[in-house]
Design an enzyme around this catalytic site. Structure first.
Site, PDB file in Angstrom:
ATOM      1  N   HIS A 174      -8.306   8.484   1.911  1.00  0.00           N
ATOM      2  CA  HIS A 174      -7.637   9.781   1.765  1.00  0.00           C
ATOM      3  C   HIS A 174      -8.671  10.852   1.460  1.00  0.00           C
ATOM      4  O   HIS A 174      -9.617  10.620   0.704  1.00  0.00           O
ATOM      5  CB  HIS A 174      -6.555   9.746   0.678  1.00  0.00           C
ATOM      6  CG  HIS A 174      -6.999   9.159  -0.620  1.00  0.00           C
ATOM      7  ND1 HIS A 174      -7.151   7.804  -0.814  1.00  0.00           N
ATOM      8  CD2 HIS A 174      -7.349   9.739  -1.788  1.00  0.00           C
ATOM      9  CE1 HIS A 174      -7.565   7.584  -2.043  1.00  0.00           C
ATOM     10  NE2 HIS A 174      -7.695   8.735  -2.657  1.00  0.00           N
TER      11      HIS A 174
ATOM     12  N   CYS B 180       0.853  -1.190   0.000  1.00  0.00           N
ATOM     13  CA  CYS B 180       0.000   0.000   0.000  1.00  0.00           C
ATOM     14  C   CYS B 180       0.887   1.238   0.000  1.00  0.00           C
ATOM     15  O   CYS B 180       1.652   1.467   0.938  1.00  0.00           O
ATOM     16  CB  CYS B 180      -0.934   0.013   1.203  1.00  0.00           C
ATOM     17  SG  CYS B 180      -1.859   1.561   1.318  1.00  0.00           S
TER      18      CYS B 180
ATOM     19  N   HIS C 146      -9.116  14.460  -0.211  1.00  0.00           N
ATOM     20  CA  HIS C 146      -8.502  15.459  -1.091  1.00  0.00           C
ATOM     21  C   HIS C 146      -8.931  16.853  -0.643  1.00  0.00           C
ATOM     22  O   HIS C 146     -10.117  17.097  -0.400  1.00  0.00           O
ATOM     23  CB  HIS C 146      -9.004  15.299  -2.532  1.00  0.00           C
ATOM     24  CG  HIS C 146      -8.666  14.027  -3.217  1.00  0.00           C
ATOM     25  ND1 HIS C 146      -7.658  13.927  -4.158  1.00  0.00           N
ATOM     26  CD2 HIS C 146      -9.207  12.784  -3.134  1.00  0.00           C
ATOM     27  CE1 HIS C 146      -7.608  12.687  -4.641  1.00  0.00           C
ATOM     28  NE2 HIS C 146      -8.540  11.977  -4.030  1.00  0.00           N
TER      29      HIS C 146
ATOM     30  N   HIS D 150      -3.838   1.657   8.169  1.00  0.00           N
ATOM     31  CA  HIS D 150      -4.478   1.306   6.907  1.00  0.00           C
ATOM     32  C   HIS D 150      -5.974   1.130   7.109  1.00  0.00           C
ATOM     33  O   HIS D 150      -6.423   0.210   7.798  1.00  0.00           O
ATOM     34  CB  HIS D 150      -3.890   0.028   6.309  1.00  0.00           C
ATOM     35  CG  HIS D 150      -4.476  -0.278   4.973  1.00  0.00           C
ATOM     36  ND1 HIS D 150      -3.995   0.293   3.808  1.00  0.00           N
ATOM     37  CD2 HIS D 150      -5.548  -1.030   4.615  1.00  0.00           C
ATOM     38  CE1 HIS D 150      -4.734  -0.120   2.788  1.00  0.00           C
ATOM     39  NE2 HIS D 150      -5.679  -0.929   3.254  1.00  0.00           N
TER      40      HIS D 150
ATOM     41  N   HIS E 193      -6.574   3.182   0.268  1.00  0.00           N
ATOM     42  CA  HIS E 193      -6.225   3.610   1.630  1.00  0.00           C
ATOM     43  C   HIS E 193      -6.902   4.968   1.753  1.00  0.00           C
ATOM     44  O   HIS E 193      -6.612   5.876   0.955  1.00  0.00           O
ATOM     45  CB  HIS E 193      -4.700   3.687   1.777  1.00  0.00           C
ATOM     46  CG  HIS E 193      -4.200   4.140   3.119  1.00  0.00           C
ATOM     47  ND1 HIS E 193      -3.181   3.480   3.803  1.00  0.00           N
ATOM     48  CD2 HIS E 193      -4.534   5.211   3.892  1.00  0.00           C
ATOM     49  CE1 HIS E 193      -2.932   4.120   4.947  1.00  0.00           C
ATOM     50  NE2 HIS E 193      -3.734   5.185   5.013  1.00  0.00           N
TER      51      HIS E 193
ATOM     52  N   CYS F 105       0.348   3.573   3.014  1.00  0.00           N
ATOM     53  CA  CYS F 105       0.979   3.047   4.240  1.00  0.00           C
ATOM     54  C   CYS F 105       2.471   3.368   4.234  1.00  0.00           C
ATOM     55  O   CYS F 105       3.029   3.783   5.260  1.00  0.00           O
ATOM     56  CB  CYS F 105       0.780   1.540   4.351  1.00  0.00           C
ATOM     57  SG  CYS F 105      -0.834   1.050   4.973  1.00  0.00           S
TER      58      CYS F 105
ATOM     59  N   ASN G 217     -13.137   9.876  -2.429  1.00  0.00           N
ATOM     60  CA  ASN G 217     -13.624   8.883  -3.385  1.00  0.00           C
ATOM     61  C   ASN G 217     -13.693   7.523  -2.686  1.00  0.00           C
ATOM     62  O   ASN G 217     -12.799   7.173  -1.904  1.00  0.00           O
ATOM     63  CB  ASN G 217     -12.679   8.797  -4.584  1.00  0.00           C
ATOM     64  CG  ASN G 217     -12.691  10.054  -5.426  1.00  0.00           C
ATOM     65  OD1 ASN G 217     -13.754  10.601  -5.719  1.00  0.00           O
ATOM     66  ND2 ASN G 217     -11.517  10.532  -5.808  1.00  0.00           N
TER      67      ASN G 217
ATOM     68  N   ASP H 102      -0.445  16.026  -3.121  1.00  0.00           N
ATOM     69  CA  ASP H 102      -0.740  15.024  -4.148  1.00  0.00           C
ATOM     70  C   ASP H 102       0.349  15.082  -5.224  1.00  0.00           C
ATOM     71  O   ASP H 102       0.797  16.165  -5.607  1.00  0.00           O
ATOM     72  CB  ASP H 102      -2.122  15.297  -4.766  1.00  0.00           C
ATOM     73  CG  ASP H 102      -2.642  14.114  -5.549  1.00  0.00           C
ATOM     74  OD1 ASP H 102      -3.614  13.490  -5.098  1.00  0.00           O
ATOM     75  OD2 ASP H 102      -2.063  13.807  -6.620  1.00  0.00           O
TER      76      ASP H 102
END
Ligand code: 5GP
Ligand code: ZN
Length: 110
Positions: free
Chosen positions: A97, A5, A99, A47, A95, A8, A86, A31
């Site tokens: 996240h 990952c 944005h 995770h 994993h 991770c 998303n 990003d």
């Protein structure tokens, strides 16, 4: 730690990445392919595959505290920002996240 990952590895420092925010639950970093001048990701250190997999709701507090700090530091509170998660197969990275993107204007949401 989930094998293979990428997030991770970033959270654990195995892939060197500058952290814009860090606490015991989350880290924030730029990003790699920004779609706006500011494009930051906030992720849990543990995770967690996606948003609906969150069990410890204390994480929400840490995620949104990080989001608020990034918005402030990037001065997006007067320039427009979007917060996006998303999930359910819409995500590329499995994993969790968040944005944070900006600046954005109304009706400029692509
Ligand atoms: P998703 O489509 O899963 O919501 O978004 C994943 C995001 O992670 C994308 O915006 C992509 O550019 C970003 N990303 C993927 N791999 C890396 C990486 O190794 N480092 C960083 N900083 N961002 C990444
Ligand atoms: Zn992970």
């Amino acid at each position: 730690m989930m094998k293979d990952c990428i997030f991770c590895k970033i959270a654990l420092g195995e892939i060197h990445t500058e952290f814009l925010y860090e606490d015991e639950y989350v880290v924030a970093f730029n990003d790699i392919h920004p779609v706006k001048p500011v494009h930051v990701l906030v992720i849990p250190k543990n995770h967690i595959a996606e948003f609906i997999a969150v069990e410890d709701t204390t994480l929400y507090q840490h995620l949104f505290t990080a989001v608020k700090k990034i918005v402030g530091e990037k001065e997006l509170q007067t320039k427009g920002y979007r917060i996006i998660v998303n999930g359910g197969g819409a995500q590329d990275v499995d994993h969790l996240h968040v944005h944070i993107m900006g600046p954005v204007s109304p009706s400029n949401h692509e």
